[in-house]
Design a protein around this motif. Sequence first.
Motif, PDB file in Angstrom:
ATOM      1  N   ILE A  20       1.037  -1.553   0.036  1.00  0.00           N
ATOM      2  CA  ILE A  20       0.055  -0.223   0.325  1.00  0.00           C
ATOM      3  C   ILE A  20       0.819   0.821   0.236  1.00  0.00           C
ATOM      4  O   ILE A  20       1.579   1.724   0.919  1.00  0.00           O
ATOM      5  CB  ILE A  20      -0.604  -0.170   1.228  1.00  0.00           C
ATOM      6  N   THR A  21       0.242   2.266  -0.917  1.00  0.00           N
ATOM      7  CA  THR A  21       1.351   3.138  -1.158  1.00  0.00           C
ATOM      8  C   THR A  21       0.434   4.531  -0.401  1.00  0.00           C
ATOM      9  O   THR A  21      -0.792   4.780  -1.538  1.00  0.00           O
ATOM     10  CB  THR A  21       1.733   3.186  -1.988  1.00  0.00           C
ATOM     11  N   ILE A  22       0.983   5.220   0.536  1.00  0.00           N
ATOM     12  CA  ILE A  22       0.350   6.771   0.730  1.00  0.00           C
ATOM     13  C   ILE A  22       1.333   8.014   0.782  1.00  0.00           C
ATOM     14  O   ILE A  22       2.234   7.961   0.619  1.00  0.00           O
ATOM     15  CB  ILE A  22      -0.328   6.621   2.368  1.00  0.00           C
ATOM     16  N   VAL A  23       0.871   8.892  -0.586  1.00  0.00           N
ATOM     17  CA  VAL A  23       1.216   9.882  -0.678  1.00  0.00           C
ATOM     18  C   VAL A  23       0.659  10.875   0.410  1.00  0.00           C
ATOM     19  O   VAL A  23      -0.935  11.127   0.423  1.00  0.00           O
ATOM     20  CB  VAL A  23       1.256  10.270  -1.922  1.00  0.00           C
ATOM     21  N   ALA A  24       1.529  11.977   1.530  1.00  0.00           N
ATOM     22  CA  ALA A  24       0.898  13.219   2.048  1.00  0.00           C
ATOM     23  C   ALA A  24       1.777  14.229   1.664  1.00  0.00           C
ATOM     24  O   ALA A  24       2.687  14.237   1.138  1.00  0.00           O
ATOM     25  CB  ALA A  24       1.521  12.420   3.675  1.00  0.00           C
ATOM     26  N   LEU A  25       0.616  15.265   1.976  1.00  0.00           N
ATOM     27  CA  LEU A  25       0.981  16.167   2.155  1.00  0.00           C
ATOM     28  C   LEU A  25       0.544  17.071   3.364  1.00  0.00           C
ATOM     29  O   LEU A  25      -0.498  17.054   3.422  1.00  0.00           O
ATOM     30  CB  LEU A  25      -0.185  17.262   0.758  1.00  0.00           C
ATOM     31  N   GLU A  26       1.323  16.708   4.125  1.00  0.00           N
ATOM     32  CA  GLU A  26       1.280  17.273   5.385  1.00  0.00           C
ATOM     33  C   GLU A  26       2.191  18.196   6.553  1.00  0.00           C
ATOM     34  O   GLU A  26       3.464  17.823   5.571  1.00  0.00           O
ATOM     35  CB  GLU A  26       1.244  15.831   5.733  1.00  0.00           C
ATOM     36  N   GLN A  27       1.870  18.017   7.529  1.00  0.00           N
ATOM     37  CA  GLN A  27       2.998  19.642   8.032  1.00  0.00           C
ATOM     38  C   GLN A  27       1.615  19.228  10.051  1.00  0.00           C
ATOM     39  O   GLN A  27       0.430  18.504   9.891  1.00  0.00           O
ATOM     40  CB  GLN A  27       2.555  20.919   8.033  1.00  0.00           C
ATOM     41  N   ALA A  28       2.538  19.649  10.861  1.00  0.00           N
ATOM     42  CA  ALA A  28       2.395  19.570  12.029  1.00  0.00           C
ATOM     43  C   ALA A  28       1.989  17.873  12.840  1.00  0.00           C
ATOM     44  O   ALA A  28       2.958  17.697  12.705  1.00  0.00           O
ATOM     45  CB  ALA A  28       0.999  20.410  12.121  1.00  0.00           C
ATOM     46  N   VAL A  29       0.296  18.037  12.875  1.00  0.00           N
ATOM     47  CA  VAL A  29       0.421  16.116  13.567  1.00  0.00           C
ATOM     48  C   VAL A  29      -0.353  15.893  13.533  1.00  0.00           C
ATOM     49  O   VAL A  29      -0.310  14.700  13.164  1.00  0.00           O
ATOM     50  CB  VAL A  29       0.005  17.085  15.316  1.00  0.00           C
ATOM     51  N   SER A  30      -2.069  16.382  12.805  1.00  0.00           N
ATOM     52  CA  SER A  30      -2.575  15.284  12.065  1.00  0.00           C
ATOM     53  C   SER A  30      -2.417  14.130  11.455  1.00  0.00           C
ATOM     54  O   SER A  30      -2.748  13.614  11.504  1.00  0.00           O
ATOM     55  CB  SER A  30      -4.541  16.023  12.486  1.00  0.00           C
ATOM     56  N   ALA A  31      -2.124  15.390  10.358  1.00  0.00           N
ATOM     57  CA  ALA A  31      -1.866  13.948   8.945  1.00  0.00           C
ATOM     58  C   ALA A  31      -0.871  13.447   9.279  1.00  0.00           C
ATOM     59  O   ALA A  31      -0.440  11.852   8.812  1.00  0.00           O
ATOM     60  CB  ALA A  31      -2.489  14.850   7.896  1.00  0.00           C
ATOM     61  N   PRO A  32       0.364  13.528   9.945  1.00  0.00           N
ATOM     62  CA  PRO A  32       1.261  13.327   9.694  1.00  0.00           C
ATOM     63  C   PRO A  32       1.165  12.076  10.893  1.00  0.00           C
ATOM     64  O   PRO A  32       2.172  10.724  11.013  1.00  0.00           O
ATOM     65  CB  PRO A  32       2.597  14.174  10.936  1.00  0.00           C
ATOM     66  N   MET A  33       0.451  12.389  12.137  1.00  0.00           N
ATOM     67  CA  MET A  33       0.491  10.893  12.827  1.00  0.00           C
ATOM     68  C   MET A  33      -0.586   9.757  12.391  1.00  0.00           C
ATOM     69  O   MET A  33      -0.396   8.391  12.147  1.00  0.00           O
ATOM     70  CB  MET A  33      -0.909  11.634  14.116  1.00  0.00           C
ATOM     71  N   CYS A  34      -1.550  10.467  10.967  1.00  0.00           N
ATOM     72  CA  CYS A  34      -2.481   9.443  10.333  1.00  0.00           C
ATOM     73  C   CYS A  34      -1.016   8.411   9.586  1.00  0.00           C
ATOM     74  O   CYS A  34      -1.615   7.223   9.677  1.00  0.00           O
ATOM     75  CB  CYS A  34      -3.132  10.227   9.633  1.00  0.00           C
ATOM     76  N   THR A  35      -0.538   9.143   8.400  1.00  0.00           N
ATOM     77  CA  THR A  35       0.758   8.509   7.723  1.00  0.00           C
ATOM     78  C   THR A  35       2.046   7.616   8.775  1.00  0.00           C
ATOM     79  O   THR A  35       2.211   6.753   7.754  1.00  0.00           O
ATOM     80  CB  THR A  35       0.871   9.491   6.964  1.00  0.00           C
ATOM     81  N   ARG A  36       1.880   8.181   9.522  1.00  0.00           N
ATOM     82  CA  ARG A  36       2.846   7.370  10.507  1.00  0.00           C
ATOM     83  C   ARG A  36       2.076   6.444  11.492  1.00  0.00           C
ATOM     84  O   ARG A  36       3.162   4.710  11.096  1.00  0.00           O
ATOM     85  CB  ARG A  36       3.654   8.048  12.015  1.00  0.00           C
ATOM     86  N   VAL A  37       0.770   6.503  12.248  1.00  0.00           N
ATOM     87  CA  VAL A  37       0.504   4.752  12.007  1.00  0.00           C
ATOM     88  C   VAL A  37       0.469   3.894  10.438  1.00  0.00           C
ATOM     89  O   VAL A  37       0.766   2.508  10.592  1.00  0.00           O
ATOM     90  CB  VAL A  37      -1.379   5.382  12.544  1.00  0.00           C
TER      91      VAL A  37
END
Length: 420
Positions: A20-37
């Motif tokens: 599974i591949t996830i592309v992230a346009l993220e910053q701070a905490v909420s989206a980074p926490m999603c993709t880190r999980v």
Amino acid sequence: MAAWLCEPVSESQTAPLAGITIVALEQAVSAPMCTRVLADFGARVIKVENPKGGDFARDYDDVVNGLAAHFVWANRGKESIALDLKTAGGMEVLHQLLDGADALVSNLAPGATARMGLAPAELAQRHPQLIPVEIDGYGSGGPLSHKRAYDLLVQAESGACAVTGHPEMPAKPGPPVADISTGLYAALSIMALLIGRAQRPSGASAPAVAVSLFDTMTDIMGYPLTYTQHSGIDQQPLGMSSPAVAPYGAFATRDGQTVVLGTTNDREWQRLAREIIDRPDLADDARFATNSDRCAGRDVLNEAIGSWCAKHDLAEIQQIADEAGIGNSRYNRPSEVIAHQHLKDRDRWRPVTTPNGEISALLPPPVIAGFEQPMGAVPGLGQHTDAILTDMGLSAAQIDALREQGAIGPAYPSTRDRSN
């Protein structure tokens, strides 16, 4: 699925989200926490960052060998590609990434993805297989939808600060609860849609997902909001206690520690009163017969428990409470948690590589038989740009041309260059 996107940098093929591949346009905490999980479960996460500084959480502080604690915590196991999405070349590279990705996760400013041509309707046309997941502050369609939102702001707006702290002294819960919980809801949504995509009608595009911090916090606030909705009473915060049950709180011990004791039903109250503080009179007192009664009379009970705890050391209190079947814990500071014997004995610490050297980090909470989360490296800004572009089939000359156009960031320095 593009073949090159199916080969993560470092991942066990037994991982639940391998492939599974996830592309992230993220910053701070909420989206980074999603993709880190998702990375913890084996997904490949490609973090797209602005070449000029990248994720602004990189600059929150420099306490982790020159890196920011927030960034290190929320971004392990990812690859970083530096793209200037204000350039045509940068956007074209992004769309090539999305061609082979399973989900796009973003938490940019309100309206930013639409202005970039990345609204769900546009993505459905160009990348129908892609699950677009947008995290924002307040959700669409309301008077606050246009506002920027950070964890504290949403905790205040959702009432969470009003039920934290002490009466007339509201407080923010220490961890960024709104950010973390929203990230987890977003990750759960992606996993659910990945499971369900086999049932998707042929030719149908993937559903878009929108998760707001405000909706997440009003869900987490379910008990206080439900209580107030049906009673008309705004419950007052009680520090290290709970308006919902009593006795339940923190008490000073003879040896200068703090013990936390909790009861959640009538039977536990009876055992606490009779077997721990030796107050059968309170156990038999009709004023404290039910939990509602005990909440109303919590001051009397807290005084009795506090008086008993002040005459005993922490270890003795905890032993007596354990023998009586009463929940208890020690109040710890972060420095004490880092050295916690329970974490050591259960082998919870793992090494994690960062651009500035190895650190120790705690494993994620799920303990899964036969699988341990990979705990991948924390990426430097643009560290994987050239490798990703090469895997996409671009030649060295094409990569150089993108760099000259300003579409991608500068070449990532080698280990030797960074040490000089």
